[in-house]
Scaffold this motif. Structure first.
Motif, mmCIF file in Angstrom:
data_model
loop_
_atom_site.group_PDB
_atom_site.id
_atom_site.type_symbol
_atom_site.label_atom_id
_atom_site.label_comp_id
_atom_site.label_asym_id
_atom_site.label_seq_id
_atom_site.Cartn_x
_atom_site.Cartn_y
_atom_site.Cartn_z
ATOM 1 N N ALA A 213 0.843 -1.196 0.000
ATOM 2 C CA ALA A 213 0.000 0.000 0.000
ATOM 3 C C ALA A 213 0.876 1.243 0.000
ATOM 4 C CB ALA A 213 -0.891 -0.003 1.242
ATOM 5 N N PRO A 214 0.412 2.330 -0.646
ATOM 6 C CA PRO A 214 1.205 3.564 -0.687
ATOM 7 C C PRO A 214 1.571 4.091 0.689
ATOM 8 C CG PRO A 214 -0.620 3.672 -2.248
ATOM 9 C CD PRO A 214 -0.830 2.438 -1.425
ATOM 10 N N ALA A 215 0.799 3.739 1.719
ATOM 11 C CA ALA A 215 1.080 4.260 3.045
ATOM 12 C C ALA A 215 2.254 3.560 3.712
ATOM 13 C CB ALA A 215 -0.161 4.133 3.930
ATOM 14 N N ALA A 216 2.718 2.441 3.158
ATOM 15 C CA ALA A 216 3.834 1.726 3.751
ATOM 16 C C ALA A 216 5.092 2.574 3.669
ATOM 17 C CB ALA A 216 4.049 0.399 3.038
ATOM 18 N N PRO A 217 5.995 2.456 4.639
ATOM 19 C CA PRO A 217 7.243 3.221 4.583
ATOM 20 C C PRO A 217 7.996 2.970 3.276
ATOM 21 C CG PRO A 217 6.977 2.203 6.729
ATOM 22 C CD PRO A 217 5.884 1.647 5.863
ATOM 23 N N LEU A 218 8.686 3.999 2.839
ATOM 24 C CA LEU A 218 9.385 3.946 1.562
ATOM 25 C C LEU A 218 10.363 2.776 1.492
ATOM 26 C CD1 LEU A 218 9.889 5.385 -1.140
ATOM 27 C CD2 LEU A 218 11.574 6.806 0.035
ATOM 28 N N VAL A 219 11.105 2.541 2.560
ATOM 29 C CA VAL A 219 12.099 1.467 2.522
ATOM 30 C C VAL A 219 11.425 0.107 2.431
ATOM 31 C CG1 VAL A 219 13.941 2.741 3.662
ATOM 32 C CG2 VAL A 219 12.240 1.548 5.058
ATOM 33 N N GLU A 220 10.223 -0.038 3.009
ATOM 34 C CA GLU A 220 9.499 -1.303 2.878
ATOM 35 C C GLU A 220 9.012 -1.495 1.455
ATOM 36 O OE1 GLU A 220 6.439 -2.054 5.673
ATOM 37 O OE2 GLU A 220 7.675 -1.536 7.416
ATOM 38 N N ARG A 221 8.545 -0.435 0.838
ATOM 39 C CA ARG A 221 8.047 -0.528 -0.533
ATOM 40 C C ARG A 221 9.159 -0.860 -1.523
ATOM 41 N NH1 ARG A 221 5.039 4.873 -1.654
ATOM 42 N NH2 ARG A 221 4.424 3.761 -3.552
ATOM 43 N N LEU A 222 10.375 -0.454 -1.218
ATOM 44 C CA LEU A 222 11.485 -0.812 -2.097
ATOM 45 C C LEU A 222 11.768 -2.311 -2.035
ATOM 46 C CD1 LEU A 222 13.570 0.354 -4.048
ATOM 47 C CD2 LEU A 222 15.088 0.711 -2.098
ATOM 48 N N GLY A 223 11.537 -2.924 -0.887
ATOM 49 C CA GLY A 223 11.642 -4.372 -0.786
ATOM 50 C C GLY A 223 13.030 -4.919 -0.552
ATOM 51 N N VAL A 224 13.991 -4.077 -0.233
ATOM 52 C CA VAL A 224 15.352 -4.543 0.031
ATOM 53 C C VAL A 224 15.456 -4.946 1.500
ATOM 54 C CG1 VAL A 224 17.788 -3.857 0.094
ATOM 55 C CG2 VAL A 224 16.310 -3.096 -1.782
#
Length: 470
Positions: free
Chosen positions: A17-28
């Motif tokens: 979801a867009p609300a997830a922290p940026l680093v989580e959305r990157l998936g590293v």
């Protein structure tokens, strides 16, 4: 090589979801491996603006992208030098003061002072005669500190700046970097010759390819039996090419690091990174560093604040300002003896006051001298942080857990051989400074500096002082 990572993660991409922290959305994902410091403590994560690699691992102990207590930066380098000394002496690696290191990264000033004291006490007599080579631009000061940790070993750093009067003794390529070509310009041609061990120092090992490229190039002209590769963090995957490549040359290799980790990258990392960059670029806030003036500078532009010439403050005759052309044991001793007087002279000339929050800002490859000035000021009781400008473009986002919360962009000011282009300083806006000391060498002391970097810093500090090396 700050920011390199390798690894893979199979399976379908997870749409967060867009609300997830940026680093989580990157998936590293970064996982600690084996003994040593926790790489998740030493490193943060950001996005590059580089088609060769999407992600940027941001060191919290290097003083490049993050303003850092200079005593922590120096201590990390000295501790790494101690591990190199153990490898050269073929003895078990010493125990690291991990509790102090982790606490210092967390901002504990008492732990930071104790960590530096412990690292300095561990410096022994000069280890086996070795040459230390630090990689530009991120590991120039780190190479110095490793050499200091070896008791004052000879040190040279690579450079991307050709210098009139200095012949190129070698070169190599850093394939993933924003600026790939490195030159070796020792003042003494024999510095790279001989059979003594060569210690290659970088802030991070991702694949080991840059180290192997360097060893292979130098081994052709000056073969030797022993190489040591030292890094703050080693995140190479198992079975990498570095060890096999050095073994194929008939040489021995040791690799030492303060922390080791394993990195998982999502299969769709490039697509995720591109989508995040596009989203951040479309936001009203800055996804790229704040841009300074880009018009051609004029020669009548006035510099803000005082200007301090280190040559006028008792700089030792013949002492190099860094290791671009080599730095030997006598130079280590001369710098250590001169630093208290130089730092006191800079503080007086700049008008540093008790309680001032001061940033000492090095410029690109010029890291070691600004670091040592900052560390000496901190030892004298000043509240000082240290960081350095860089060539590397990255995404800025003021988001929880993201490593680059602010930044500025300004034109190159040292007439680079590869032509003009933007330069960057990150996280300088994370706090408002009472004073910023900008340290440059003469080739970077230009009208472009006065029209670019200095006014770009103005919104973030009450005062700016320009410090010029001999």
């Amino acid at each position: 090589m700050t920011g390199s990572m390798t690894g893979s993660m199979t399976g379908p991409a997870t749409r967060l979801a867009p609300a997830a922290p940026l680093v989580e959305r990157l998936g590293v994902r970064l996982h600690p491996v084996g003994p040593g410091a926790d790489p998740r403590v030493l490193l943060g994560l950001a996005l590059r603006r580089n088609p060769r690699r999407a992600q940027l691992l941001v060191s919290r102990v290097l003083g490049k992208h993050v303003p850092t207590d200079p005593r922590l930066v120096r201590a990390a380098g000295l501790l790494l030098g101690g591990l190199v000394a153990d490898a050269l002496a073929a003895r078990p690696a010493r125990a690291l003061p991990l509790a102090l290191l982790h606490a210092a990264v967390g901002g504990d000033r008492d732990a930071t002072a104790a960590l530096q004291d412990a690292a300095c006490r561990a410096i022994g007599e000069p280890a086996a005669d070795a040459l230390v080579l630090g990689f530009a631009e991120t590991a120039t000061a780190l190479g110095h500190c490793v050499a200091e940790g070896l008791g004052g070993a000879d040190v040279l750093h690579s450079t991307r700046r050709p210098v009139p009067g200095f012949a190129t003794a070698g070169g190599f390529t850093e394939e993933h970097s924003h600026a790939t070509d490195h030159l070796l310009l020792p003042a003494e041609a024999g510095l790279l010759r001989g059979t003594r061990p060569l210690v290659l120092v970088d802030d991070e090992l991702s694949t080991g390819r840059t180290a192997l490229n360097t060893i292979t190039a130098l081994h052709r002209s000056a073969p030797r039996e022993r190489y040591v590769v030292a890094a703050l963090v080693d995140v190479r995957p198992p079975g990498g090419e570095l060890a096999a490549g050095v073994a194929a040359l008939g040489a021995r290799l040791d690799v030492v690091a303060l922390a080791r980790g394993r990195v998982e990258l999502p299969a769709d990392l490039a697509a995720r990174a591109a989508a995040l960059r596009a989203e951040l670029d479309a936001r009203p806030g800055p996804a790229a560093p704040r841009r300074a003036h880009t018009e051609a500078p004029t020669h009548d532009t006035a510099a803000p604040g005082p200007r301090v010439e280190l040559a006028a403050l008792g700089w030792p005759s013949g002492l190099p300002a860094g290791a671009r052309h080599g730095f030997d044991a006598a130079a280590h001793r001369a710098l250590a003896a001169a630093l208290p007087g130089l730092a006191a002279g800079v503080a007086a000339a700049a008008g540093l006051r008790a309680g001032d929050k001061t940033l000492v800002l090095g410029t690109e490859e010029l890291m070691q001298l600004p670091l040592r000035l900052a560390q000496t000021l901190a030892d004298a009781g000043h509240e000082v942080a240290f960081s350095t400008t860089t060539r590397s473009p990255a995404v800025v986002a003021d988001e929880p857990g993201y490593a680059l919360s602010s930044g500025i962009t300004f034109p190159a000011h040292d007439d680079p051989a590869d032509g003009p282009g933007p330069r960057f300083a990150y996280n300088v806006g994370a706090a408002h400074w009472d004073h910023v000391l900008v340290v440059v060498d003469p080739p970077a002391d230009t009208p472009a500096l006065i029209a670019g970097l200095l006014p770009a810093l103005a919104p973030h500090t009450r005062r700016t002082t320009l410090v010029v090396t001999p």
